[in-house]
Design a protein around this motif. Structure first.
Motif, short mmCIF file in Angstrom:
data_model
loop_
_atom_site.label_atom_id
_atom_site.label_comp_id
_atom_site.label_asym_id
_atom_site.label_seq_id
_atom_site.Cartn_x
_atom_site.Cartn_y
_atom_site.Cartn_z
N TRP A 57 53.80 -33.76 53.50
CA TRP A 57 53.06 -33.45 52.28
C TRP A 57 52.09 -32.30 52.52
O TRP A 57 51.31 -32.32 53.47
N GLN A 58 52.16 -31.29 51.65
CA GLN A 58 51.31 -30.12 51.79
C GLN A 58 51.18 -29.42 50.44
O GLN A 58 51.95 -29.67 49.51
N PHE A 59 50.18 -28.54 50.32
CA PHE A 59 49.99 -27.75 49.12
C PHE A 59 50.85 -26.50 49.18
O PHE A 59 50.85 -25.79 50.18
N ASP A 60 51.57 -26.24 48.09
CA ASP A 60 52.42 -25.03 48.00
C ASP A 60 51.59 -23.93 47.34
O ASP A 60 51.64 -23.75 46.12
N LYS A 61 50.87 -23.18 48.14
CA LYS A 61 49.97 -22.17 47.60
C LYS A 61 50.69 -20.92 47.12
O LYS A 61 50.08 -20.05 46.51
N ASP A 62 51.99 -20.82 47.37
CA ASP A 62 52.76 -19.66 46.91
C ASP A 62 53.24 -19.82 45.47
O ASP A 62 53.75 -18.87 44.88
N ASN A 63 53.09 -21.02 44.92
CA ASN A 63 53.60 -21.28 43.57
C ASN A 63 52.55 -21.94 42.69
O ASN A 63 52.85 -22.83 41.89
N VAL A 64 51.31 -21.49 42.82
CA VAL A 64 50.21 -22.02 42.04
C VAL A 64 50.28 -21.49 40.61
O VAL A 64 50.56 -20.32 40.37
N TRP A 65 50.00 -22.39 39.65
CA TRP A 65 49.90 -21.98 38.25
C TRP A 65 48.42 -21.73 37.93
O TRP A 65 47.60 -22.63 38.10
N HIS A 66 48.12 -20.53 37.47
CA HIS A 66 46.73 -20.14 37.19
C HIS A 66 46.43 -20.27 35.69
O HIS A 66 47.22 -19.84 34.85
N LEU A 67 45.27 -20.83 35.38
CA LEU A 67 44.76 -20.89 34.00
C LEU A 67 43.45 -20.11 33.96
O LEU A 67 42.37 -20.69 34.05
N PRO A 68 43.51 -18.78 33.87
CA PRO A 68 42.29 -17.97 33.95
C PRO A 68 41.38 -18.19 32.74
O PRO A 68 41.83 -18.34 31.62
N GLY A 69 40.10 -18.19 33.01
CA GLY A 69 39.13 -18.46 31.95
C GLY A 69 38.81 -19.92 31.84
O GLY A 69 37.66 -20.29 31.58
N ALA A 70 39.83 -20.77 32.01
CA ALA A 70 39.68 -22.23 31.98
C ALA A 70 38.79 -22.65 30.81
O ALA A 70 39.05 -22.25 29.67
N HIS A 71 37.74 -23.42 31.08
CA HIS A 71 36.77 -23.81 30.06
C HIS A 71 35.41 -23.19 30.36
O HIS A 71 34.37 -23.84 30.26
N GLY A 72 35.46 -21.93 30.74
CA GLY A 72 34.23 -21.22 31.06
C GLY A 72 33.56 -21.83 32.27
O GLY A 72 34.21 -22.13 33.28
N GLU A 73 32.28 -22.05 32.17
CA GLU A 73 31.51 -22.62 33.26
C GLU A 73 31.42 -24.14 33.17
O GLU A 73 30.62 -24.76 33.89
N ASP A 74 32.23 -24.75 32.33
CA ASP A 74 32.17 -26.20 32.12
C ASP A 74 33.31 -26.91 32.84
O ASP A 74 34.41 -26.37 33.02
N VAL A 75 33.04 -28.14 33.24
CA VAL A 75 34.01 -28.97 33.95
C VAL A 75 35.15 -29.37 33.02
O VAL A 75 34.93 -29.70 31.85
#
Length: 360
Positions: free
Chosen positions: A286-304
């Motif tokens: 089990w490991q993280f596949d950092k080559d296939n990350v899905w990015h959500l830029p902006g997200a919810h700003g500075e909020d969790v």
């Protein structure tokens, strides 16, 4: 590394200074959300401005948890509240079909549903040295059909049924334990199939029929083989990732999401205003596949971000956060996605913040 763009955003007509706790699937083509104003709302998956308020006051003292009760048309929703009640809602009518009371009125922190056995189960906050896992048969909901009262000695923050075995239940607690039960066994000690000591549990669940994950409130993550009582012997060793904030370049983990391609870690960074969906892959270990990350830029700003839902039917990702918005994310070209970065700033800067590490 694919990038998603924010296709739509809505407050679901929430009052100001409120935010989204949790999102789950509702009737086909729609989703349900519970919020800090204690409401239960259902919204259209394609038109976020199409909102049905099922209840403006879901629970006295505050709603804490939300699950879909799976039926042929998925029109039932289960909620838990701080007054010590679990309610089953009919989305079509907006009415409470059933209300079940926790013994001693312990506040409910977690809920799970199993329509195969007509069962709803709730996990409670610790009250008077007792945290309760309580089961009800919805055909006879006046009193619990089963209770486990000794397996946890702190708040029960997570409940989940096994993906294919209707008699197997997982519970997680701030006492650091993840427990697996055979719910056909009434004796509590004998019902315990497996106990994992992980640390204060934020989320836990089944990655597959034979694999369990655990995520702590301080972002420690681990993967464990599920014990098979019919196959005694040494199984695979657990994989302990430790604190994943540095390797995932995040400030917090919202949750783990499972899609048809496997599990993803939803890793948020408020400072960078980003959310990444990081694949978790089993080969060779089990490991993280950092080559296939899905990015959500902006997200919810500075909020969790509190809740993430992968909807493969619409090929979308739904997120709900402390900025008070639900957002829909879809695959777009890099130019479109980059244009979204930085635009998800909250319009509710003066709202009151709540501690995300406090079980709710």
């Amino acid at each position: 590394m694919p990038t998603l763009k924010a296709a739509a955003a809505s407050t679901l007509s929430l009052p100001a200074e409120n935010y989204i706790y949790s999102i789950t699937a509702s009737v086909p083509g729609s989703f349900a959300a519970i919020s800090s104003d204690d409401s239960l709302r259902v919204f259209d998956a394609n038109r976020l401005d199409h909102v049905l308020v099922v209840s403006r006051k879901t629970h006295d003292g505050g709603v804490t948890s939300l699950r879909s009760y799976p039926t042929s048309n998925s029109q039932l929703l289960a909620t838990g509240g701080r007054e010590g009640a679990v309610k089953l809602w009919d989305v079509r009518t907006g009415n409470t079909m059933l209300q079940m009371e926790m013994a001693r009125h312990n506040p409910v922190l977690s809920v799970a549903c199993n329509s195969e056995t007509n069962t709803i189960v709730a996990g409670s906050e610790l009250v008077s040295s007792q945290a309760i896992v309580s089961f009800w048969d919805i055909r006879n909901p006046q009193a619990p059909s089963l209770q486990y009262v000794e397996s946890h000695n702190d708040d029960i923050t997570e409940l989940q049924y096994h993906p294919s075995l209707s008699n197997v239940l997982l519970s997680g607690s701030t006492d650091g334990l993840v427990n697996i039960y055979d719910t056909t066994v009434t004796d509590e000690d004998e019902a315990l199939i497996q106990v994992i000591n992980h640390g204060s549990v934020h989320h836990a669940g089944f990655l597959s029929d034979r694999t369990i994950f655990a995520l702590s409130h301080d972002e420690h993550f681990s993967v464990h083989p599920a014990t098979d009582p019919d196959e005694p012997g040494q199984g695979p060793e657990p994989v302990h990732f430790g604190d994943v904030r540095e390797p995932l370049d995040c400030e917090y983990v919202a949750q783990l999401c499972i899609g048809s391609q496997g599990p993803y870690i939803a890793a948020g960074n408020k400072m960078k205003r980003s959310l990444d969906l990081v694949p978790l892959v089993p080969n060779p270990a089990w490991q993280f596949d950092k080559d296939n990350v899905w990015h959500l830029p902006g997200a919810h700003g500075e909020d969790v971000i509190r809740s993430v839902y992968l909807d493969e039917q619409s090929q979308s990702v739904f997120t709900g956060g402390e900025d008070g918005y639900v957002r829909i994310w879809k695959l777009g070209d890099d130019g479109d996605a980059q244009a979204q970065a930085g635009t998800a700033k909250t319009s509710r800067k003066d709202k009151k913040q709540k501690d995300r590490f406090k079980p709710y």
